[in-house]
Motif scaffolding. Structure first.
Motif, PDB file in Angstrom:
ATOM      1  N   GLU A  45     -14.686  -6.999  30.240  1.00  0.00           N
ATOM      2  CA  GLU A  45     -15.724  -7.789  30.898  1.00  0.00           C
ATOM      3  C   GLU A  45     -16.288  -7.014  32.078  1.00  0.00           C
ATOM      4  O   GLU A  45     -15.641  -6.123  32.632  1.00  0.00           O
ATOM      5  N   ARG A  46     -17.483  -7.417  32.474  1.00  0.00           N
ATOM      6  CA  ARG A  46     -18.072  -6.838  33.677  1.00  0.00           C
ATOM      7  C   ARG A  46     -17.208  -7.166  34.881  1.00  0.00           C
ATOM      8  O   ARG A  46     -16.828  -8.313  35.083  1.00  0.00           O
ATOM      9  N   PRO A  47     -16.884  -6.175  35.733  1.00  0.00           N
ATOM     10  CA  PRO A  47     -16.171  -6.485  36.961  1.00  0.00           C
ATOM     11  C   PRO A  47     -17.056  -7.344  37.864  1.00  0.00           C
ATOM     12  O   PRO A  47     -18.284  -7.336  37.713  1.00  0.00           O
ATOM     13  N   ALA A  99     -25.124  -8.045  38.654  1.00  0.00           N
ATOM     14  CA  ALA A  99     -25.536  -7.667  37.293  1.00  0.00           C
ATOM     15  C   ALA A  99     -26.610  -6.605  37.412  1.00  0.00           C
ATOM     16  O   ALA A  99     -27.178  -6.394  38.492  1.00  0.00           O
ATOM     17  N   PRO A 100     -26.914  -5.896  36.312  1.00  0.00           N
ATOM     18  CA  PRO A 100     -27.942  -4.872  36.384  1.00  0.00           C
ATOM     19  C   PRO A 100     -29.267  -5.440  36.861  1.00  0.00           C
ATOM     20  O   PRO A 100     -29.588  -6.581  36.561  1.00  0.00           O
ATOM     21  N   ARG A 158     -15.112   5.378  25.806  1.00  0.00           N
ATOM     22  CA  ARG A 158     -16.563   5.564  25.866  1.00  0.00           C
ATOM     23  C   ARG A 158     -17.195   4.668  26.934  1.00  0.00           C
ATOM     24  O   ARG A 158     -17.983   5.133  27.760  1.00  0.00           O
ATOM     25  N   VAL A 159     -16.871   3.387  26.913  1.00  0.00           N
ATOM     26  CA  VAL A 159     -17.552   2.496  27.872  1.00  0.00           C
ATOM     27  C   VAL A 159     -17.063   2.742  29.300  1.00  0.00           C
ATOM     28  O   VAL A 159     -17.835   2.612  30.255  1.00  0.00           O
ATOM     29  N   TYR A 215     -22.260  -1.111  33.525  1.00  0.00           N
ATOM     30  CA  TYR A 215     -21.152  -1.616  32.714  1.00  0.00           C
ATOM     31  C   TYR A 215     -21.653  -2.169  31.399  1.00  0.00           C
ATOM     32  O   TYR A 215     -22.634  -2.886  31.345  1.00  0.00           O
ATOM     33  N   ILE A 216     -20.938  -1.804  30.349  1.00  0.00           N
ATOM     34  CA  ILE A 216     -21.177  -2.399  29.032  1.00  0.00           C
ATOM     35  C   ILE A 216     -19.946  -3.234  28.734  1.00  0.00           C
ATOM     36  O   ILE A 216     -18.818  -2.738  28.815  1.00  0.00           O
ATOM     37  N   SER A 217     -20.133  -4.514  28.425  1.00  0.00           N
ATOM     38  CA  SER A 217     -18.952  -5.307  28.073  1.00  0.00           C
ATOM     39  C   SER A 217     -18.654  -5.128  26.592  1.00  0.00           C
ATOM     40  O   SER A 217     -19.526  -4.737  25.802  1.00  0.00           O
ATOM     41  N   LEU A 218     -17.404  -5.398  26.247  1.00  0.00           N
ATOM     42  CA  LEU A 218     -16.913  -5.040  24.917  1.00  0.00           C
ATOM     43  C   LEU A 218     -16.158  -6.214  24.320  1.00  0.00           C
ATOM     44  O   LEU A 218     -15.286  -6.784  24.972  1.00  0.00           O
ATOM     45  N   GLN A 219     -16.515  -6.572  23.107  1.00  0.00           N
ATOM     46  CA  GLN A 219     -15.794  -7.610  22.371  1.00  0.00           C
ATOM     47  C   GLN A 219     -15.375  -6.991  21.052  1.00  0.00           C
ATOM     48  O   GLN A 219     -16.228  -6.707  20.201  1.00  0.00           O
ATOM     49  N   ILE A 220     -14.073  -6.761  20.886  1.00  0.00           N
ATOM     50  CA  ILE A 220     -13.591  -6.162  19.647  1.00  0.00           C
ATOM     51  C   ILE A 220     -13.188  -7.270  18.690  1.00  0.00           C
ATOM     52  O   ILE A 220     -12.279  -8.054  18.980  1.00  0.00           O
ATOM     53  N   GLY A 221     -13.864  -7.347  17.564  1.00  0.00           N
ATOM     54  CA  GLY A 221     -13.541  -8.378  16.583  1.00  0.00           C
ATOM     55  C   GLY A 221     -14.527  -8.335  15.435  1.00  0.00           C
ATOM     56  O   GLY A 221     -15.498  -7.577  15.443  1.00  0.00           O
ATOM     57  N   ASP A 222     -14.257  -9.196  14.478  1.00  0.00           N
ATOM     58  CA  ASP A 222     -14.985  -9.180  13.213  1.00  0.00           C
ATOM     59  C   ASP A 222     -15.989 -10.332  13.189  1.00  0.00           C
ATOM     60  O   ASP A 222     -15.609 -11.493  13.362  1.00  0.00           O
TER      61      ASP A 222
END
Ligand code: NAD
Ligand code: USQ
Length: 478
Positions: A66-68, A72-73, A137-138, A148-155
């Protein structure tokens, strides 16, 4: 009995044990579902921990960066903090797009289940370029850019995961790259044909439901393919064709004729999108993209850890990227059949720009807009000739070879596809004549020591599609 995947993942889970954030992974092996609670911290989740739904193994893990806390940008670069979810953001087009948009002030969330990395592990393939994990990478991108790029790993075929990702990120645009995208992969055997169509069609359906149920004003930018149209003996329009039949006239979806189970999956997606635009007033842009080439974008070259993947093998490698690597290592260029097969092509620097254009000029609610996303068309023979000519200028000993065509496709045909809509919205194409000289060949030469010659041959024959899972047999031609 313990699931095999659980043994593989034991080490990863031990490493992540101390991390505070919890996620739940469920795994299906041979039809059985094993539940496991994996501790996945902000720094955790390797490719192994989130192995894909593919090849009989289903793992739906949720790992989030998540974004710290902090602002925000802002508007730097024009994105103005617009919230863009990039499904498939760890892949070839998706990673370059995520960085392009992040650099320009869009707030980006990558969603990916890392199944593309799992295909390589399963089939014994590798990218030309050494790529870092998505988490590294992020993190590196944040260091390099301060963004920051947030990341959600899932299907995305897992509704619980996708709906949670949508609810937490609240995207204004969702760019959907997250599909199994190789025509040869989809033709290896029954299991991979079924996987390709299930993964692609169900994933897109879930995205459409997520928009309807959770964020009805979210604009869908979906990657389709020029291959949906096939090779008709008339001009190809951008999505729709006006037809007069028995004295009556209508504008209808352009006829679709896919040449692999992969290309057919894209046609099914387009049909579902058209229906939901009518029924639920979804706003959708279907980008019928041609074959992408190149690897460098401004952002992916900013640090070695940001470098993009580059596929050259006989399953995931595409025509021009393959020819360039073949020239660099002295392998004959593999022109399939007569080589008159003609397709639309574009530089990856134009892919990322096209996505930005689609976002900045969104479709209206209820509109199913179709853009043909390519900049130039070439036959395979023409591509081979260009690589031959440019390679010789660099002192490479290039040989062009016509090899038996492993695919069932027209090898000599009419091809004239429209592609004006993105240019009208501001696309300024990078043309192949320039890219070839300043980018492609010298890049391939730089990495040629990593090339595994046995992966270059065409690996999947459309006429011999098997019924059994065939991994090494598919990767290495006999
Ligand atoms: P890629 O395989 O490199 O990337 C796709 C990404 O999607 C991968 O990171 C993969 O892990 C992820 N993914 C797949 N299924 C998923 C799922 N169910 N849930 C979550 N993530 C999932 O492919 P690419 O070359 O970047 O292509 C991206 C899109 O563009 C694809 O839809 C493809 O059909 C389309 N396209 C690509 C090209 C090309 O030349 N590469 C040309 C035209 C269209
Ligand atoms: N080809 C060769 N030699 C090779 C590789 C390919 O002659 O070594 C030929 C193929 O037979 C085909 C053409 O080049 O006629 C294009 O093949 P490709 O592998 O470059 O592209 P394709 O299989 O069509 O798929 C790729 C992407 C896919 C995307 C599609 C866009 O993998 O995700 O949808 O390009 S399009 O081709 O416009 O449908």
């Amino acid at each position: 009995m313990q699931c095999p995947m659980m043994q593989n993942q034991r080490a990863g889970r031990r490493a992540a044990k101390a991390a505070s954030q919890q996620s739940v992974a469920s795994m299906r092996v041979g039809g059985r579902v094993c539940a496991l609670r994996a501790s996945v911290g902000r720094k955790a989740a390797s490719a192994a921990q989130v192995a894909s739904r593919a090849v009989s193994v289903k793992v739906n893990a949720i790992a989030t960066i998540e974004r710290p806390a902090g602002p925000a940008p802002t508007s730097s670069g024009g994105g103005a903090g617009t919230r863009v979810m990039i499904i498939g953001g760890d892949g070839y087009c998706g990673w370059a797009t995520a960085l392009h948009l992040s650099a320009r002030g869009y707030e980006v969330c990558i969603v990916d289940n890392l199944c593309r990395r799992q295909f390589d592990l399963t089939l014994g393939l590798d990218t030309l370029t050494p790529i870092a994990t998505i988490h590294d990478r992020v993190r590196k991108w944040a260091e390099v850019s301060g963004k920051y790029i947030s990341l959600q790993i899932g299907d995305i075929c897992d509704w619980e995961f996708l709906s949670q990702a949508f609810t937490s990120f609240q995207p204004e645009h969702v760019v959907h790259f997250g599909e199994q995208r190789s025509a040869p992969y989809s033709m290896i055997d029954r299991q991979k044909a079924v996987f390709t169509q299930t993964n692609n069609v169900v994933g897109t359906l879930n995205v459409l439901f997520a928009i309807k149920e959770l964020k009805p004003d979210c604009h869908l930018v979906k990657l389709g393919t020029m291959g949906e149209y096939g090779t008709p003996n008339i001009d190809i329009e951008e999505g729709y064709l006006t037809v007069t039949h028995n004295g009556r006239t209508d504008t209808l979806p352009y006829p679709k004729q896919g040449n692999s189970f992969y290309h057919l999956s894209k046609i099914h997606d387009s049909t579902n999108m058209l229906f939901t635009c009518k029924a639920w007033k979804v706003a959708a842009t279907d980008l019928n993209q041609g074959v992408v080439y190149g690897v460098r974008t401004e952002e992916t070259m900013a640090d070695p850890m940001l470098i993009n993947r580059y596929d050259y093998d006989g399953i995931f490698g595409t025509a021009l990227n393959r020819f360039v690597v073949q020239a660099a290592v002295g392998h004959p260029l593999t022109v399939y059949g007569k080589g008159g097969q003609t397709r639309g092509f574009l530089d990856i620097r134009d892919t990322v720009r096209c996505i930005q254009i689609a976002i900045d000029n969104p479709a209206a609610r209820g509109e199913m807009r179709v853009f043909n996303q390519f900049t130039e068309q070439f036959s395979v023979n023409q591509l081979a000739e260009i690589v031959n000519r440019e390679g010789r200028k660099l002192g490479l000993d290039v040989v062009v070879q016509n090899v038996p065509n492993p695919r069932v496709e027209a090898e000599e045909h009419y091809y004239n596809a429209k592609h004006t809509k993105l240019v009208e919205l501001g696309l300024q194409p990078h043309l192949l004549a320039d890219s070839m000289i300043d980018s492609l060949l010298d890049f391939a030469v730089q990495y040629r020591d990593r090339v595994r010659m046995e992966l270059i041959k065409p690996a999947v024959d459309w006429r011999k599609t098997g019924v059994k899972v065939n991994t090494m047999g598919a990767a290495v031609a006999k």
